[in-house]
Design a protein around this motif. Structure first.
Motif, PDB file in Angstrom:
ATOM      1  N   ARG A  68      -1.292  -5.579  -6.383  1.00 36.33           N
ATOM      2  CA  ARG A  68      -1.474  -6.242  -5.144  1.00 36.33           C
ATOM      3  C   ARG A  68      -0.239  -7.179  -5.116  1.00 36.33           C
TER       4      ARG A  68
ATOM      5  N   ARG B  15       3.281 -16.307   1.714  1.00 32.63           N
ATOM      6  CA  ARG B  15       2.518 -16.921   0.771  1.00 32.63           C
ATOM      7  C   ARG B  15       3.494 -16.988  -0.537  1.00 32.63           C
TER       8      ARG B  15
ATOM      9  N   HIS C  81       6.575   1.733   4.189  1.00 26.01           N
ATOM     10  CA  HIS C  81       6.971   0.645   3.706  1.00 26.01           C
ATOM     11  C   HIS C  81       6.804   0.863   2.243  1.00 26.01           C
TER      12      HIS C  81
ATOM     13  N   SER D  75       8.381  -4.641   8.453  1.00 25.42           N
ATOM     14  CA  SER D  75       6.959  -4.366   8.903  1.00 25.42           C
ATOM     15  C   SER D  75       6.533  -5.219  10.078  1.00 25.42           C
TER      16      SER D  75
ATOM     17  N   LYS E 297       0.022  -6.229  14.941  1.00 24.56           N
ATOM     18  CA  LYS E 297       0.644  -6.569  13.621  1.00 24.56           C
ATOM     19  C   LYS E 297      -0.114  -7.326  12.914  1.00 24.56           C
TER      20      LYS E 297
ATOM     21  N   ARG F 109      14.849  -6.281   7.968  1.00 22.46           N
ATOM     22  CA  ARG F 109      14.956  -5.077   8.330  1.00 22.46           C
ATOM     23  C   ARG F 109      13.868  -4.578   9.436  1.00 22.46           C
TER      24      ARG F 109
ATOM     25  N   ARG G 207     -10.528  -4.875  10.194  1.00 20.13           N
ATOM     26  CA  ARG G 207     -11.574  -5.591  10.515  1.00 20.13           C
ATOM     27  C   ARG G 207     -11.254  -6.908  11.415  1.00 20.13           C
TER      28      ARG G 207
ATOM     29  N   PRO H  22       0.783  -1.175   0.057  1.00 18.44           N
ATOM     30  CA  PRO H  22       0.022  -0.014   0.066  1.00 18.44           C
ATOM     31  C   PRO H  22       0.655   1.296   0.067  1.00 18.44           C
TER      32      PRO H  22
ATOM     33  N   ARG I  76     -11.033 -10.509  12.311  1.00 20.03           N
ATOM     34  CA  ARG I  76     -11.434 -11.745  11.412  1.00 20.03           C
ATOM     35  C   ARG I  76     -12.094 -12.665  12.298  1.00 20.03           C
TER      36      ARG I  76
ATOM     37  N   GLY J 273      -0.774  -8.829   9.089  1.00 20.52           N
ATOM     38  CA  GLY J 273      -0.448  -8.500   7.458  1.00 20.52           C
ATOM     39  C   GLY J 273       0.726  -7.607   7.413  1.00 20.52           C
ATOM     40  N   GLY J 274       1.443  -6.764   8.659  1.00 21.53           N
ATOM     41  CA  GLY J 274       2.251  -5.941   8.396  1.00 21.53           C
ATOM     42  C   GLY J 274       1.532  -4.524   8.767  1.00 21.53           C
ATOM     43  N   TYR J 275       0.299  -4.731   8.804  1.00 21.72           N
ATOM     44  CA  TYR J 275      -0.473  -3.337   9.408  1.00 21.72           C
ATOM     45  C   TYR J 275      -0.405  -3.340  11.053  1.00 21.72           C
TER      46      TYR J 275
ATOM     47  N   ASP K  83     -18.286  -6.411   9.253  1.00 21.07           N
ATOM     48  CA  ASP K  83     -18.413  -5.313   8.105  1.00 21.07           C
ATOM     49  C   ASP K  83     -18.609  -3.769   8.672  1.00 21.07           C
TER      50      ASP K  83
HETATM   51  C1  MCA Z   1     -13.041  -9.150   3.122  1.00 19.84           C
HETATM   52  N1  MCA Z   1     -12.955  -8.119   2.044  1.00 19.84           N
HETATM   53  C2  MCA Z   1     -13.763  -7.108   2.696  1.00 19.84           C
HETATM   54  C3  MCA Z   1     -14.252  -7.674   4.057  1.00 19.84           C
HETATM   55  N2  MCA Z   1     -13.888  -8.951   3.886  1.00 19.84           N
HETATM   56  N3  MCA Z   1     -14.171  -5.612   2.553  1.00 19.84           N
HETATM   57  C4  MCA Z   1     -15.050  -5.014   3.263  1.00 19.84           C
HETATM   58  N4  MCA Z   1     -15.626  -5.649   4.223  1.00 19.84           N
HETATM   59  C5  MCA Z   1     -15.354  -7.041   4.684  1.00 19.84           C
HETATM   60  N5  MCA Z   1     -15.844  -7.399   5.673  1.00 19.84           N
HETATM   61  C6  MCA Z   1     -12.027  -7.747   1.180  1.00 19.84           C
HETATM   62  C7  MCA Z   1     -11.279  -6.778   0.890  1.00 19.84           C
HETATM   63  O1  MCA Z   1     -12.146  -5.602   0.129  1.00 19.84           O
HETATM   64  C8  MCA Z   1     -10.234  -7.276  -0.109  1.00 19.84           C
HETATM   65  O2  MCA Z   1     -10.828  -7.133  -1.401  1.00 19.84           O
HETATM   66  C9  MCA Z   1     -10.053  -8.800   0.352  1.00 19.84           C
HETATM   67  O3  MCA Z   1     -11.169  -8.958   1.061  1.00 19.84           O
HETATM   68  C10 MCA Z   1      -8.804  -9.019   1.090  1.00 19.84           C
HETATM   69  O4  MCA Z   1      -8.373  -7.841   1.961  1.00 19.84           O
HETATM   70  P1  MCA Z   1      -7.271  -7.849   2.846  1.00 19.84           P
HETATM   71  O5  MCA Z   1      -7.903  -8.008   4.251  1.00 19.84           O
HETATM   72  O6  MCA Z   1      -6.683  -6.597   2.648  1.00 19.84           O
HETATM   73  O7  MCA Z   1      -6.324  -9.111   2.459  1.00 19.84           O
HETATM   74  P2  MCA Z   1      -5.377  -9.886   3.000  1.00 19.84           P
HETATM   75  O8  MCA Z   1      -5.159 -10.949   2.117  1.00 19.84           O
HETATM   76  O9  MCA Z   1      -5.690  -9.915   4.447  1.00 19.84           O
HETATM   77  O10 MCA Z   1      -3.923  -9.131   2.923  1.00 19.84           O
HETATM   78  C11 MCA Z   1      -2.907  -9.379   3.092  1.00 19.84           C
HETATM   79  C12 MCA Z   1      -1.743  -8.416   2.734  1.00 19.84           C
HETATM   80  C13 MCA Z   1      -1.968  -7.006   3.312  1.00 19.84           C
HETATM   81  C14 MCA Z   1      -1.830  -7.904   1.346  1.00 19.84           C
HETATM   82  C15 MCA Z   1      -0.306  -8.930   2.971  1.00 19.84           C
HETATM   83  O11 MCA Z   1      -2.156  -7.137   4.751  1.00 19.84           O
HETATM   84  C16 MCA Z   1      -1.286  -5.679   3.079  1.00 19.84           C
HETATM   85  O12 MCA Z   1      -0.860  -5.181   2.169  1.00 19.84           O
HETATM   86  N6  MCA Z   1       0.058  -5.747   4.255  1.00 19.84           N
HETATM   87  C17 MCA Z   1       0.924  -4.649   4.128  1.00 19.84           C
HETATM   88  C18 MCA Z   1       0.845  -3.697   5.213  1.00 19.84           C
HETATM   89  C19 MCA Z   1       2.000  -2.777   5.078  1.00 19.84           C
HETATM   90  O13 MCA Z   1       2.392  -2.139   4.056  1.00 19.84           O
HETATM   91  N7  MCA Z   1       2.729  -2.214   6.339  1.00 19.84           N
HETATM   92  C20 MCA Z   1       3.626  -1.477   6.334  1.00 19.84           C
HETATM   93  C21 MCA Z   1       3.542  -0.420   7.583  1.00 19.84           C
HETATM   94  P3  MCA Z   1      -9.444  -6.856  -2.650  1.00 19.84           P
HETATM   95  O14 MCA Z   1      -8.582  -7.914  -2.881  1.00 19.84           O
HETATM   96  O15 MCA Z   1     -10.739  -7.014  -3.809  1.00 19.84           O
HETATM   97  O16 MCA Z   1      -9.396  -5.616  -2.532  1.00 19.84           O
HETATM   98  S1  MCA Z   1       5.064   0.615   7.473  1.00 19.84           S
HETATM   99  C22 MCA Z   1       6.082  -0.172   8.640  1.00 19.84           C
HETATM  100  O17 MCA Z   1       5.415  -1.264   9.096  1.00 19.84           O
HETATM  101  C23 MCA Z   1       7.467   0.301   8.825  1.00 19.84           C
HETATM  102  C24 MCA Z   1       7.903   1.581   8.905  1.00 19.84           C
HETATM  103  C25 MCA Z   1       8.172  -0.701   8.176  1.00 19.84           C
HETATM  104  O18 MCA Z   1       9.055  -1.433   9.080  1.00 19.84           O
HETATM  105  O19 MCA Z   1       8.084  -1.316   6.935  1.00 19.84           O
END
Ligand code: MCA
Ligand code: AMP
Length: 461
Positions: A198, A221, A177, A242, A364, A264, A429, A172, A431, A366-368, A418
């Motif tokens: 993605r 994954r 990150h 992260s 933490k 890191r 959300r 994102p 789980r 999924g890194g969020y 939801d």
């Molecule tokens: C499921 N979905 C829903 C619902 N249930 N939508 C609305 N309401 C619901 N109840 C849908 C979503 O719209 C999405 O659809 C799909 O389910 C999957 O959502 P998501 O939960 O995002 O997927 P995931 O598989 O759990 O995601 C895993 C992931 C993600 C891709 C690894 O967690 C991610 O991108 N993480 C990166 C976090 C990050 O960058 N952190 C850095 C922080 P659709 O797929 O269609 O959209 S910075 C940091 O930490 C520092 C400084 C560092 O050290 O880096």
């Protein structure tokens, strides 16, 4: 900060690809200049952009840097509560970007000196990133150009990251990150950027990069998809961060791709401060040594070897926006930043290990980074919920999974999930929702969340 946009590496037709659309440096600069021109006309204190994975987000962030107006990237799935809070708290004006609209840039040569000369000063705010604490709503972390530049240069040295690289990730664009490392890092080092939209194993495998970034969920994954992992064998460096990378994922990736992944460690407030080195000794469960310019110490009680990790250095944030007390509270009396992470340092080689977090209310997943208090408040806003306690439990895919214990009537778990997804954001959300008769509390009325779990912190069947 944006060396590649000064023409230092020449122009490149395929400089940046995001979710299937490609732009040259000159096209990015042109679109960013159009954003900067709009911002310079009105000079808001900050501006916000809905930070989808897109060239528009790249142009907005660069445009803000050119105009010297800090950018607040909004999570695109943020619901009304989260969006409203961020916009109110930052005073940012929400803008829309039309990437096809270019200021003079395409017709005129890229200027030297650097286009960053319009930034008011290196210590002025460049980005304001919202991140969760253990309680309350997210706080704005103010990051200066100087801090970001110092971090990117330290990482370039540690990872031998250069214009010869093609960086691939699908993270994102509203966190450090994906945005700071994953976009600004490419624009500083001159490496090509391929953002996959993605972060799927298939997309990483198909991208043909030399340098890959991912959170542990992405790497686990990929490790579970031997074909995708093998496709990364031609890369130069894989980097995880992260959250903690599980040792089995490190080993599986080594077996399948031939790479020992570089881990890191960082925080939104400090940027990346500790890392393994390209070509260095890398072992699972360790995050390397401090980056150049960073000092670390372990605040351990009574001679213990494990304690809170504290830091100083040029990459630290300027403070929480409008919250001097919270900023002050995050530093020790002698000026070291308190990470809230528990760590140990190897006496012989200075390699750091992150053991856990001081507060179980910082999750933490999924890194969020997700504060338990923020989710509890959102659940309590639901008319059918009278009590809520949120915990993070171990999860093989997400690292931790959000589980909500609630006292509620006439509502289903799916409805509450939801509700949180719609009001805050999808990744916050729960789980799983468990209905209980009461939340256990101590004599002071404080929730005793440990009593909701088994002794090893896991969910009871
Ligand atoms: C499921 N979905 C829903 C619902 N249930 N939508 C609305 N309401 C619901 N109840 C849908 C979503 O719209 C999405 O659809 C799909 O389910 C999957 O959502 P998501 O939960 O995002 O997927 P995931 O598989 O759990 O995601 C895993 C992931 C993600 C891709 C690894 O967690 C991610 O991108 N993480 C990166 C976090 C990050 O960058 N952190 C850095 C922080 P659709 O797929 O269609 O959209 S910075 C940091 O930490 C520092 C400084 C560092 O050290 O880096
Ligand atoms: P955020 O502000 O979203 O960047 O989250 C920062 C937190 O992520 C840190 O305080 C750590 O708890 C965690 N973190 C980041 N990188 C690592 C890592 N390599 N190992 C363990 N935890 C990490």
């Amino acid at each position: 900060m944006l060396t590649a946009l000064t023409g230092a590496y020449g122009d490149r037709a395929d400089a940046v690809t995001v979710a299937g659309r490609t732009a040259s440096y000159e096209e990015i600069l042109g679109a960013a200049r159009a954003v900067a021109a709009d911002l310079s006309g009105t000079h808001p204190p900050a501006f916000a952009v809905t930070a989808t994975a897109s060239l528009e987000t790249v142009a907005a962030v660069v445009g803000g840097l050119l105009a010297g107006v800090p950018c607040v990237p909004l999570p695109p799935d943020a619901g009304p509560a989260e969006r409203g809070h961020i916009l109110r708290d930052s005073g940012a004006r929400l803008i829309e970007v039309d990437f096809a609209r270019r200021s003079t840039a395409t017709a005129t040569p890229i200027p030297t000196p650097a286009p960053t000369s319009a930034v008011r000063g290196p210590d002025d705010p460049a980005l304001i990133l919202y991140t969760s604490g253990t309680t309350g709503a997210p706080k704005g972390v103010v990051l200066s150009s100087a801090a970001i530049t110092a971090d990117l240069d330290a990482l370039a040295e540690a990872w031998q990251w250069s214009a010869a690289d093609t960086l691939v990730h699908g993270l994102p664009l509203f966190h450090v990150h994906g945005l700071v490392l994953g976009v600004l890092g490419a624009l500083r080092t001159g490496s090509r950027l391929v953002h996959t939209g993605r972060p799927t194993p298939q997309a990483y495998a198909a991208a043909g990069g030399s340098l890959y970034f991912g959170v542990p969920t992405v790497w686990s994954r990929i490790a579970a998809d031997p074909q995708a992992a093998a496709a990364l064998s031609g890369a130069r460096l894989l980097v995880s961060g992260s959250a903690a990378l599980p040792a089995p994922v490190f080993r599986d990736l080594e077996r399948l791709s031939g790479h020992r992944i570089v881990e890191r460690y960082g925080m939104t407030e400090t940027l990346i401060t500790v890392s393994g080195r390209a070509g260095g000794r890398l072992s699972p469960g360790t995050v390397g040594t401090p980056l150049p310019g960073i000092s670390t110490r372990i605040a351990a009680e009574d001679g213990a070897e494990i304690g809170e990790l504290q830091l100083t250095g040029p990459t630290l944030f300027s403070g929480y926006l409008g919250r001097p007390e919270a900023t002050a509270a995050s530093f020790t009396e002698d000026g070291w930043f308190r990470t809230g992470d528990i760590a140990a340092v190897d006496d012989s080689d200075g390699v750091h290990r992150i053991v856990g977090r001081a507060s179980t209310d910082m999750i933490k997943s999924g890194g969020y980074r997700i504060g338990a208090g923020e989710i509890e408040n959102a659940l309590l806003d639901h008319p059918r919920v009278s009590e809520a306690a949120v915990v993070g439990v171990p999860d093989p895919d997400l690292g931790q999974r959000i589980v909500a214990f609630v006292v509620a009537q006439q509502v289903t778990g799916a409805e509450l999930t939801d509700f949180v997804a719609a009001h805050l954001s999808v990744h916050k959300r729960p789980r799983e929702v468990r209905f209980v008769a009461a939340i256990p509390r101590n004599a002071m009325g404080k929730p005793q969340k440990r009593l909701l779990l088994s002794e090893d912190g896991k969910l009871r069947p």
